[in-house]
Design a protein around this motif. Sequence first.
Motif, mmCIF file in Angstrom:
data_model
loop_
_atom_site.group_PDB
_atom_site.id
_atom_site.type_symbol
_atom_site.label_atom_id
_atom_site.label_comp_id
_atom_site.label_asym_id
_atom_site.label_seq_id
_atom_site.Cartn_x
_atom_site.Cartn_y
_atom_site.Cartn_z
ATOM 1 N N ASP A 56 0.848 -1.193 0.000
ATOM 2 C CA ASP A 56 0.000 0.000 0.000
ATOM 3 C C ASP A 56 0.879 1.236 0.000
ATOM 4 O O ASP A 56 1.804 1.352 0.802
ATOM 5 N N LEU A 57 0.554 2.161 -0.909
ATOM 6 C CA LEU A 57 1.239 3.456 -0.983
ATOM 7 C C LEU A 57 0.226 4.547 -0.684
ATOM 8 O O LEU A 57 -0.899 4.488 -1.173
ATOM 9 N N ALA A 58 0.624 5.538 0.090
ATOM 10 C CA ALA A 58 -0.261 6.668 0.366
ATOM 11 C C ALA A 58 0.575 7.936 0.465
ATOM 12 O O ALA A 58 1.667 7.929 1.033
ATOM 13 N N ILE A 60 2.265 11.476 -9.182
ATOM 14 C CA ILE A 60 3.071 10.413 -8.573
ATOM 15 C C ILE A 60 2.718 9.089 -9.245
ATOM 16 O O ILE A 60 1.539 8.784 -9.459
ATOM 17 N N SER A 61 3.744 8.315 -9.596
ATOM 18 C CA SER A 61 3.503 7.013 -10.208
ATOM 19 C C SER A 61 4.386 5.973 -9.539
ATOM 20 O O SER A 61 5.424 6.299 -8.940
ATOM 21 N N ALA A 62 3.973 4.709 -9.634
ATOM 22 C CA ALA A 62 4.727 3.637 -8.998
ATOM 23 C C ALA A 62 4.633 2.366 -9.836
ATOM 24 O O ALA A 62 3.636 2.130 -10.512
ATOM 25 N N SER A 63 5.702 1.573 -9.765
ATOM 26 C CA SER A 63 5.701 0.257 -10.410
ATOM 27 C C SER A 63 6.415 -0.719 -9.488
ATOM 28 O O SER A 63 7.243 -0.328 -8.662
ATOM 29 N N TYR A 64 6.084 -1.999 -9.629
ATOM 30 C CA TYR A 64 6.692 -3.040 -8.806
ATOM 31 C C TYR A 64 7.087 -4.188 -9.720
ATOM 32 O O TYR A 64 6.245 -4.821 -10.350
ATOM 33 N N THR A 65 8.409 -4.422 -9.823
ATOM 34 C CA THR A 65 8.928 -5.448 -10.713
ATOM 35 C C THR A 65 10.064 -6.188 -10.026
ATOM 36 O O THR A 65 10.996 -5.570 -9.515
ATOM 37 N N ASN A 66 9.985 -7.516 -10.029
ATOM 38 C CA ASN A 66 11.045 -8.366 -9.489
ATOM 39 C C ASN A 66 11.478 -7.963 -8.079
ATOM 40 O O ASN A 66 12.666 -7.905 -7.764
ATOM 41 N N GLY A 67 10.514 -7.654 -7.204
ATOM 42 C CA GLY A 67 10.818 -7.340 -5.822
ATOM 43 C C GLY A 67 11.281 -5.920 -5.568
ATOM 44 O O GLY A 67 11.659 -5.577 -4.454
ATOM 45 N N ILE A 68 11.259 -5.069 -6.590
ATOM 46 C CA ILE A 68 11.692 -3.668 -6.452
ATOM 47 C C ILE A 68 10.506 -2.751 -6.722
ATOM 48 O O ILE A 68 9.907 -2.776 -7.789
ATOM 49 N N LEU A 69 10.180 -1.930 -5.723
ATOM 50 C CA LEU A 69 9.159 -0.908 -5.875
ATOM 51 C C LEU A 69 9.846 0.378 -6.298
ATOM 52 O O LEU A 69 10.812 0.802 -5.662
ATOM 53 N N GLU A 70 9.376 0.987 -7.377
ATOM 54 C CA GLU A 70 9.936 2.263 -7.829
ATOM 55 C C GLU A 70 8.827 3.294 -7.853
ATOM 56 O O GLU A 70 7.800 3.091 -8.497
ATOM 57 N N VAL A 71 9.042 4.380 -7.125
ATOM 58 C CA VAL A 71 8.064 5.464 -7.043
ATOM 59 C C VAL A 71 8.701 6.723 -7.614
ATOM 60 O O VAL A 71 9.810 7.095 -7.231
ATOM 61 N N THR A 72 7.998 7.366 -8.539
ATOM 62 C CA THR A 72 8.462 8.612 -9.145
ATOM 63 C C THR A 72 7.565 9.737 -8.646
ATOM 64 O O THR A 72 6.345 9.653 -8.754
ATOM 65 N N LEU A 73 8.191 10.764 -8.092
ATOM 66 C CA LEU A 73 7.457 11.877 -7.492
ATOM 67 C C LEU A 73 7.927 13.180 -8.137
ATOM 68 O O LEU A 73 8.971 13.728 -7.752
ATOM 69 N N PRO A 74 7.192 13.687 -9.129
ATOM 70 C CA PRO A 74 7.598 14.933 -9.790
ATOM 71 C C PRO A 74 7.521 16.132 -8.853
ATOM 72 O O PRO A 74 6.563 16.286 -8.102
ATOM 73 N N VAL A 134 4.353 13.520 2.836
ATOM 74 C CA VAL A 134 4.946 12.283 3.342
ATOM 75 C C VAL A 134 4.417 11.109 2.523
ATOM 76 O O VAL A 134 3.209 10.955 2.335
ATOM 77 N N LEU A 135 5.341 10.275 2.047
ATOM 78 C CA LEU A 135 4.972 9.050 1.340
ATOM 79 C C LEU A 135 5.031 7.900 2.341
ATOM 80 O O LEU A 135 6.056 7.681 2.985
ATOM 81 N N ASN A 136 3.923 7.197 2.496
ATOM 82 C CA ASN A 136 3.845 6.038 3.381
ATOM 83 C C ASN A 136 3.862 4.773 2.547
ATOM 84 O O ASN A 136 3.080 4.641 1.606
ATOM 85 N N ILE A 137 4.733 3.849 2.900
ATOM 86 C CA ILE A 137 4.792 2.546 2.246
ATOM 87 C C ILE A 137 4.556 1.495 3.316
ATOM 88 O O ILE A 137 5.255 1.453 4.329
ATOM 89 N N ALA A 138 3.550 0.659 3.097
ATOM 90 C CA ALA A 138 3.250 -0.423 4.025
ATOM 91 C C ALA A 138 3.023 -1.696 3.216
ATOM 92 O O ALA A 138 2.423 -1.659 2.144
ATOM 93 N N ALA A 139 3.524 -2.808 3.730
ATOM 94 C CA ALA A 139 3.329 -4.089 3.056
ATOM 95 C C ALA A 139 3.167 -5.165 4.114
ATOM 96 O O ALA A 139 3.760 -5.099 5.190
ATOM 97 N N GLU A 140 2.339 -6.152 3.785
ATOM 98 C CA GLU A 140 2.131 -7.266 4.705
ATOM 99 C C GLU A 140 1.957 -8.543 3.884
ATOM 100 O O GLU A 140 1.190 -8.574 2.928
#
Length: 123
Positions: free
Chosen positions: A53-55, A93-107, A60-66
Amino acid sequence: MALPTDPASSWMQGLGFPSRIFDDAGTDYELYEEDDEFVLTVELPGFDREEIDLAWDNGVLNIAAEHADEERGRKRTYHRRFRFPKDVDEAEISASYTNGILEVTLPVETEAAAHGTAIPIEG
């Protein structure tokens, strides 16, 4: 005979082990600013995209995962907050998740200045 107190002179020196086992140099993220945008990459191996979950909340960017592993009866969680020093265009703001890597772009908003108040230096 006194025991060594300097980590570099520990008994592990010369054995190919790090002198400090719990060194925080190995962070799970990388954050940099490039071409008027922040790029944040976070290592989240073993999580599914739906478990992350991204918020964005007031700078502030919050990243939570379970992730629940029912076979082993274990649950893994991840939570981290990132505060940014400039105004971010939250609609872009955009995000992608590939091969265990989360990438977030924040202009960064055009003409955005760093947050804070200038402090005069006397002398």
